[in-house]
Design an enzyme around this catalytic site. Structure first.
Site, PDB file in Angstrom:
ATOM      1  N   GLU A  93      -5.665  -5.224  10.548  1.00 43.80           N
ATOM      2  CA  GLU A  93      -4.746  -4.257  10.806  1.00 43.80           C
ATOM      3  C   GLU A  93      -5.191  -3.325  11.915  1.00 43.80           C
ATOM      4  O   GLU A  93      -5.922  -2.363  11.944  1.00 43.80           O
ATOM      5  CB  GLU A  93      -4.821  -3.076   9.350  1.00 43.80           C
ATOM      6  CG  GLU A  93      -4.395  -3.759   8.234  1.00 43.80           C
ATOM      7  CD  GLU A  93      -3.734  -2.696   7.162  1.00 43.80           C
ATOM      8  OE1 GLU A  93      -2.483  -2.961   6.785  1.00 43.80           O
ATOM      9  OE2 GLU A  93      -4.353  -1.559   6.852  1.00 43.80           O
ATOM     10  N   SER A 122       3.094  -2.045  10.395  1.00 44.74           N
ATOM     11  CA  SER A 122       4.437  -1.973  10.846  1.00 44.74           C
ATOM     12  C   SER A 122       5.358  -3.258  10.816  1.00 44.74           C
ATOM     13  O   SER A 122       6.092  -3.368  11.546  1.00 44.74           O
ATOM     14  CB  SER A 122       4.345  -1.549  12.596  1.00 44.74           C
ATOM     15  OG  SER A 122       4.037  -0.251  12.393  1.00 44.74           O
ATOM     16  N   GLY A 173       2.897  -1.112   4.210  1.00 46.39           N
ATOM     17  CA  GLY A 173       2.670   0.321   3.924  1.00 46.39           C
ATOM     18  C   GLY A 173       4.160   0.797   3.984  1.00 46.39           C
ATOM     19  O   GLY A 173       5.038   0.451   2.682  1.00 46.39           O
ATOM     20  N   GLY A 174       4.622   1.494   4.977  1.00 45.53           N
ATOM     21  CA  GLY A 174       5.980   2.115   4.870  1.00 45.53           C
ATOM     22  C   GLY A 174       7.290   1.261   4.431  1.00 45.53           C
ATOM     23  O   GLY A 174       7.822   2.000   3.541  1.00 45.53           O
ATOM     24  N   HIS A 208      -9.781   0.562   4.265  1.00 42.60           N
ATOM     25  CA  HIS A 208      -8.689   0.946   4.764  1.00 42.60           C
ATOM     26  C   HIS A 208      -8.987   1.918   6.117  1.00 42.60           C
ATOM     27  O   HIS A 208      -9.771   2.931   6.063  1.00 42.60           O
ATOM     28  CB  HIS A 208      -7.664   1.543   4.041  1.00 42.60           C
ATOM     29  CG  HIS A 208      -6.172   1.633   4.869  1.00 42.60           C
ATOM     30  ND1 HIS A 208      -5.825   2.597   5.547  1.00 42.60           N
ATOM     31  CD2 HIS A 208      -5.119   0.728   4.756  1.00 42.60           C
ATOM     32  CE1 HIS A 208      -4.752   2.357   6.057  1.00 42.60           C
ATOM     33  NE2 HIS A 208      -4.115   1.312   5.537  1.00 42.60           N
ATOM     34  N   GLY A 252       1.922   1.990  10.978  1.00 44.11           N
ATOM     35  CA  GLY A 252       2.748   3.037  11.127  1.00 44.11           C
ATOM     36  C   GLY A 252       3.570   3.541  12.373  1.00 44.11           C
ATOM     37  O   GLY A 252       4.404   4.342  12.610  1.00 44.11           O
ATOM     38  N   ASN A 308       0.847  -1.310  -0.098  1.00 48.55           N
ATOM     39  CA  ASN A 308       0.063   0.054   0.038  1.00 48.55           C
ATOM     40  C   ASN A 308       1.084   1.251  -0.097  1.00 48.55           C
ATOM     41  O   ASN A 308       1.424   1.487   0.939  1.00 48.55           O
ATOM     42  CB  ASN A 308      -0.968  -0.282   1.504  1.00 48.55           C
ATOM     43  CG  ASN A 308      -1.727   1.185   1.515  1.00 48.55           C
ATOM     44  OD1 ASN A 308      -1.827   1.882   0.310  1.00 48.55           O
ATOM     45  ND2 ASN A 308      -2.572   1.410   2.539  1.00 48.55           N
ATOM     46  N   TRP A 309       1.110   1.988  -1.213  1.00 45.59           N
ATOM     47  CA  TRP A 309       1.755   2.902  -1.099  1.00 45.59           C
ATOM     48  C   TRP A 309       1.230   4.305  -0.931  1.00 45.59           C
ATOM     49  O   TRP A 309       1.826   5.337  -0.791  1.00 45.59           O
ATOM     50  CB  TRP A 309       2.310   3.154  -2.802  1.00 45.59           C
ATOM     51  CG  TRP A 309       3.294   2.270  -3.279  1.00 45.59           C
ATOM     52  CD1 TRP A 309       3.831   1.150  -2.337  1.00 45.59           C
ATOM     53  CD2 TRP A 309       4.210   2.206  -4.603  1.00 45.59           C
ATOM     54  NE1 TRP A 309       4.841   0.375  -3.174  1.00 45.59           N
ATOM     55  CE2 TRP A 309       4.745   0.794  -4.489  1.00 45.59           C
ATOM     56  CE3 TRP A 309       3.947   2.862  -5.631  1.00 45.59           C
ATOM     57  CZ2 TRP A 309       5.649   0.628  -5.503  1.00 45.59           C
ATOM     58  CZ3 TRP A 309       4.738   2.429  -6.686  1.00 45.59           C
ATOM     59  CH2 TRP A 309       5.601   1.260  -6.733  1.00 45.59           C
ATOM     60  N   LYS A 310      -0.007   4.216  -0.471  1.00 44.79           N
ATOM     61  CA  LYS A 310      -0.900   5.314   0.080  1.00 44.79           C
ATOM     62  C   LYS A 310      -0.759   6.545  -0.824  1.00 44.79           C
ATOM     63  O   LYS A 310      -0.459   6.331  -2.246  1.00 44.79           O
ATOM     64  CB  LYS A 310      -0.250   5.667   1.318  1.00 44.79           C
ATOM     65  CG  LYS A 310      -0.457   4.283   2.533  1.00 44.79           C
ATOM     66  CD  LYS A 310      -0.424   4.513   3.678  1.00 44.79           C
ATOM     67  CE  LYS A 310      -0.422   3.299   4.546  1.00 44.79           C
ATOM     68  NZ  LYS A 310      -0.638   3.460   5.914  1.00 44.79           N
TER      69      LYS A 310
HETATM   70  P1  PGA Z   1       2.657   0.457   7.604  1.00 42.48           P
HETATM   71  O1  PGA Z   1       1.112   0.607   6.916  1.00 42.48           O
HETATM   72  O2  PGA Z   1       2.946  -0.754   6.898  1.00 42.48           O
HETATM   73  O3  PGA Z   1       3.164   1.530   7.355  1.00 42.48           O
HETATM   74  O4  PGA Z   1       2.081   0.187   9.130  1.00 42.48           O
HETATM   75  C1  PGA Z   1       0.218  -0.564   6.640  1.00 42.48           C
HETATM   76  C2  PGA Z   1      -1.265  -0.048   6.176  1.00 42.48           C
HETATM   77  O5  PGA Z   1      -1.565   1.077   6.456  1.00 42.48           O
HETATM   78  O6  PGA Z   1      -1.708  -0.727   5.504  1.00 42.48           O
END
Ligand code: PGA
Length: 239
Positions: free
Chosen positions: A162, A203, A224-225, A90, A168, A8-10
């Site tokens: 999640e 995370s 994500g990150g 999400h 994050g 998920n590159w947001k």
């Molecule tokens: P994260 O995000 O890996 O940066 O915690 C995951 C997400 O929001 O899908």
């Protein structure tokens, strides 16, 4: 390990940065994964990943198919350009854009009808967790979001667990996630009469990914990150 890995590159990258990262993915990642970039990069990335094992997903899609819905993107149009997956519900969409489980329920149905595999996100807040109400909360959420959803034989639906407080920030203990995901699997089975793949997200990093991937009820990861850093992400993809 052959578990699902979805990124998920947001809204973290601009158009050119998305292209650059996609090219690095194509060069270094040799397993199947799903990449969910921002809408403007989707078409270009489908082009870049042609001939590789990398598929493209969207981070959202509309609950409507066609009409006067300013700013919305239709699952039908996504499907027609080659999108195979959509993240639905999400926590950032629930929190900042008022997405309710009723809306999410419609989006799931529209996605399935248009040959898109929905990746539906659920997770409790810190408050709910502190009150030890995680399971009751998740059961209620699943009941509304999955109400009257029918998955025909050749279709799929994926759930991502999640925990809001972990995104994050700091991941949940992997065994605790495994137990909660078993609960989600059982609840989903009661409603949909089939076994779903349940991903964990929140995370995930190079140093904890293997631990999560080794759990029986964690069928993959939503990242994500760590997916924005090719060095870290390609290591995760080797597990
Ligand atoms: P994260 O995000 O890996 O940066 O915690 C995951 C997400 O929001 O899908």
């Amino acid at each position: 390990m052959n578990k699902l890995i979805i990124t998920n590159w947001k809204m973290e990258l601009d158009y050119q940065e998305s292209i650059n990262l996609a090219k690095q993915y194509k060069k270094y990642i040799k397993r199947s994964i799903v990449v969910c970039p921002s809408f403007i990069s989707i078409h270009k990335l489908i082009d870049i990943f042609r001939g590789s094992k990398i598929k493209v997903g969207s981070q959202d899609s509309s609950m409507n198919i066609r009409g006067a819905y300013t700013g919305e993107v239709s699952a039908l149009d996504l499907s027609n350009i080659g999108v195979k997956y959509s993240i639905i519900g999400h926590s950032e969409r629930r929190l900042y854009y008022g997405e309710t489980n009723k809306i999410i329920n419609k989006k799931i149905k529209v996605s399935l009808d248009n040959n898109i595999i929905p990746i539906v996100c659920f997770g409790e807040s810190r408050e709910v967790r502190n009150k030890k109400q995680t399971r009751q909360y998740l059961r209620r959420e699943l009941r509304i979001a999955l109400k009257d959803v029918i998955i025909k034989n050749n279709k799929q639906l994926i759930i991502a667990y999640e925990p809001l407080w972990a995104i994050g920030k700091r991941a949940i203990d992997s065994r605790e996630a495994n137990n909660i995901q078993l609960f989600i699997k059982q609840e989903a089975r009661k409603m949909l009469h089939r076994d779903l793949n349940i991903l964990y997200g929140g995370s995930i990093r190079q140093n904890n990914a293997l631990d999560f991937l080794s759990q029986d009820n964690i069928d993959g990861l939503l990242i994500g990150g760590a997916s924005l850093n090719i060095k870290e992400f390609s290591k995760i993809c080797q597990f």
